[in-house]
Design an enzyme around this catalytic site. Structure first.
Site, PDB file in Angstrom:
ATOM      1  N   GLU A   1       0.868  -1.172   0.000  1.00 11.35           N
ATOM      2  CA  GLU A   1       0.000   0.000   0.000  1.00 11.35           C
ATOM      3  C   GLU A   1       0.904   1.221   0.000  1.00 11.35           C
ATOM      4  O   GLU A   1       1.636   1.464   0.961  1.00 11.35           O
ATOM      5  CB  GLU A   1      -0.915  -0.007   1.228  1.00 11.35           C
ATOM      6  CG  GLU A   1      -1.969  -1.117   1.156  1.00 11.35           C
ATOM      7  CD  GLU A   1      -2.872  -1.183   2.391  1.00 11.35           C
ATOM      8  OE1 GLU A   1      -3.907  -1.861   2.322  1.00 11.35           O
ATOM      9  OE2 GLU A   1      -2.528  -0.563   3.418  1.00 11.35           O
TER      10      GLU A   1
ATOM     11  N   ASP B   1      -4.747   9.289  10.484  1.00 12.03           N
ATOM     12  CA  ASP B   1      -3.416   8.794  10.816  1.00 12.03           C
ATOM     13  C   ASP B   1      -2.876   9.345  12.126  1.00 12.03           C
ATOM     14  O   ASP B   1      -3.099  10.491  12.474  1.00 12.03           O
ATOM     15  CB  ASP B   1      -2.449   9.131   9.679  1.00 12.03           C
ATOM     16  CG  ASP B   1      -2.666   8.222   8.490  1.00 12.03           C
ATOM     17  OD1 ASP B   1      -2.533   6.994   8.675  1.00 12.03           O
ATOM     18  OD2 ASP B   1      -2.994   8.717   7.403  1.00 12.03           O
TER      19      ASP B   1
END
Lengths: 401, 268
Positions: B50, B61
């Site tokens: 990814e 995140d």
């Protein structure tokens, strides 16, 4: 015959204002947002909730706020008339408490015990901390490091009210990053935490909820104006950062024959690139959970913003404003830092009202309008008082307090 | 060309192995180091990479990946650059699948049609846009389907059964099950409920769609635990950290990365 659409019937069920708005969040937040929507529909529209909120708005916040005719200033400017909706007279000094109190009451109904919020100028943070102190809720406020430095008085106010103020030093260290951090907190603590977004930004249902709680401004103003002057104003003017005070005033007038103007932060001037005016100089994109006008570079990265006013220093704007812009129902313009500063002094010295620097942007445009127009009634949302900005002003004048 | 992802899962399944998916931010500290790390990882046992598209406001995140994105943005790494890295990678690698992972705005800015065409031309296998759930990605889904690319969606502990059904219908390649309520780099907990949800998603797709789990997997022991009931595991923050720590010495970085990846690959 073209059927007239009711502009007050948006957003759609999916949270869209046509091509704007929506729910651009990671999967973990989808369910809490839907829960919030259901709770809002269930409680906030009920008679008993409305009764509680209205009584709090009256006795605790001090509503209704008056409309003040700035007569001497109007006369100096020409033949038009400037009216000020005095949201600065609300408890805590700005319109932000209308939404903070509404959402805090909703959080209580939802059984949440912890509240988080983001703040730029600190007004929403103070309003949220106040509502939490009043309703006995734990409160955490995220604030960009740069904003903490320029709004130290509000930081201390929040702490006095029992809130924890978390300094955010990622990204540009301002409002946008505080919002990022609050979203990260929420996704981690969704079970017991309600996130009180302070503007009409964010994913659905926030733009709708915040607008509804702020619409008290416009409904009140509309009734007051009709009662006092037997007509509606010709113009509405409000400053637009995320756009909550503006939509609060504008929304109840959307179906009326009233010209509406939103004023963005032009910073050092639109041409300089140093500003915070996505509606005037941005393009549609996706930020903080919704599709709206944003300030981005050619690669879709969010650009740094600049404004003398921390509350307008945001690269996005509520999706309903983007929609109203494209529909051409509302005109959006921008004034510079310097123009806003001039307006700040003009109102202070001529009417004895110290406005917030955010509000001063709307004032600057309203003054220009009053000079230009003949015999028009201009209603301006005086969204907040300027005590919090005294330090900034003094510094600009090289005065040590 | 058609996504490599379904074949990778099938092949691993026939060998009784679980699929190893790794994440890194493209352009931290440079495109060359990213490319070098991608090759090392695929040689050491990673099946799917990814590749993170940097974005200024990565709301899902944690600090590790945020900082990595910041470093990448200092080099002005753009979506075009990310695609060019894949093109470069494909010159020497035709087996490892590459999924572009990131946030909506850079894709929106490029234009969904243009984005889909470009990834097709450069050998990308799939796309995962974190802040674009099924409701907001109908157009993207249409284009990815047209080019036979995998469209990976997230499912999480807060996802209702009805949504899980819908997500397993819209997803292709695999479903990315987020193990925790939280951001990347958090601690793993409650294994039994993760297992329950993974099984549910598999059931909804009649076992046609692999389920990979990510968030909170840091070492061989947590990887093994998660691999026991899923089709694949995803490691991000630990890899990002490792690359950052040794990035000033490419050789050392590759050797550390290789050791780490092998230690995981051997136990899943």
């Amino acid at each position: 015959m073209k059927r007239k659409i009711n502009l007050k019937n948006y957003p759609s069920k999916s949270g869209h204002f046509d091509a704007f708005g929506g729910v651009y969040v990671s999967e973990t937040l989808i369910h809490p947002l839907r829960e919030l929507f259901s709770a809002y529909k269930k409680y906030a529209t009920s008679a008993s909730f409305k009764k509680t909120l209205n009584s709090q708005l009256k006795d605790y916040v001090g509503r209704p706020t008056p409309i003040y005719y700035a007569e001497s200033l109007s006369k100096q400017l020409g033949s038009s008339h400037i009216y000020l909706k005095r949201e600065d007279l609300n408890h805590t000094g700005a319109h932000k408490i209308n939404n903070a109190l509404g959402q805090a009451l909703l959080a209580k109904k939802m059984g949440k015990t912890r509240i988080i919020a983001e703040t730029g100028a600190g007004q929403h943070g103070v309003a949220t901390a106040t509502a939490c102190a009043r309703l006995n809720l734990k409160c955490v406020v995220y604030m960009g490091e740069e904003d903490i430095n320029r709004q130290s008085v509000n930081v201390y106010r929040m702490k006095l009210l029992g809130a924890e103020v978390v300094s955010v030093n990622s990204g540009t260290k301002t409002l946008k990053d505080a919002l990022n951090e609050a979203l990260r907190d929420w996704v981690t603590n969704v079970d017991d935490t309600h996130y009180i977004i302070g503007s009409v930004a964010g994913p659905h249902p926030y733009p709708m909820i915040v607008r509804d709680f702020q619409s008290v401004i416009g409904y009140e103003a509309r009734n007051q104006f009709k009662k006092e002057y037997k007509c509606l104003p010709d113009y509405l003017v409000a400053c637009v950062g995320g756009g909550s005070n503006a939509i609060g005033l504008f929304h109840p007038f959307l179906n009326d024959k009233v010209k509406i103007v939103g004023v963005e932060a032009g910073g050092s001037g639109i041409k300089s690139g140093k500003h915070a005016a996505p509606l005037s100089a941005g393009s549609p994109g996706v930020l903080h959970g919704n599709r709206t006008y944003i300030m981005e570079d050619e690669n879709g990265q969010i650009k740094n913003t600049h404004s003398i006013s921390a509350g307008l220093d945001y690269p996005g704007v509520g999706p309903e404003h983007s929609w109203l812009k494209d529909l051409k129902r509302v005109e959006y313009t921008a004034v510079t830092d310097d123009e806003a500063l001039d307006a700040f002094f003009t109102l202070t010295q001529n009417e004895g009202i110290i406005p917030a620097l955010e509000t001063a942007h709307a004032l600057a445009y309203a003054f220009q309008l009053a000079k230009k127009l003949k015999n028009k009634k201009i209603l301006l949302n005086l969204s907040g008082r300027g005590d919090k900005d005294i330090d900034t002003i003094a510094k600009l004048k090289n005065i040590k307090l | 060309m058609t996504s490599r992802i379904p074949n990778i899962f099938n092949k691993n399944k026939s060998k009784n192995k679980k699929t190893f998916i790794s994440y890194l931010v493209c352009g931290d500290p440079s495109k060359d180091i990213t490319l070098s790390a991608m090759h090392t990882m695929s040689k050491s046992g990673v099946d799917i990479i990814e590749l993170g598209i940097p974005f200024t406001d990565p709301i899902a995140d944690g600090p590790t990946i945020q900082k990595s994105i910041d470093r990448s943005l200092k080099n002005n790494t753009s979506l075009r650059d990310v695609i060019s890295v894949v093109k470069e990678f494909r010159k020497d690698n035709n087996d490892t699948a590459v999924v572009l992972m990131g946030y909506m705005n850079p894709v929106h800015k490029m234009g969904i049609d243009k984005f889909a065409k470009q990834i097709n031309d450069t050998g990308v296998d799939g796309v995962l846009i974190v802040d674009s759930p099924p409701e907001e990605s109908v157009m993207l889904n249409k284009y990815l389907t047209k080019y036979k690319k995998s469209h990976i969606y997230l499912a999480s502990p807060t996802t209702t059964d009805q949504r899980m059904k819908n997500i397993s219908k819209m997803s292709s390649g695999y479903v990315y099950y987020v193990t925790i309520k939280g951001i990347t780099g958090s601690q793993l907990s409650n294994v039994s409920s993760i297992r329950k949800n993974v099984n549910k998603i598999k059931k909804y797709s009649n076992n046609n769609l692999p389920v990979a789990v990510g968030f909170g997997i840091k070492d061989s022991s947590s990887a093994q635990k998660m691999a026991a009931f899923s089709d694949g595991i995803i490691i991000g923050s630990s890899i990002v950290e490792l690359i950052h720590k040794y990035s000033n010495n490419e050789k050392k970085m590759n050797s550390k990365l290789s050791t780490y990846i092998s230690s995981i690959s051997n136990v899943i």
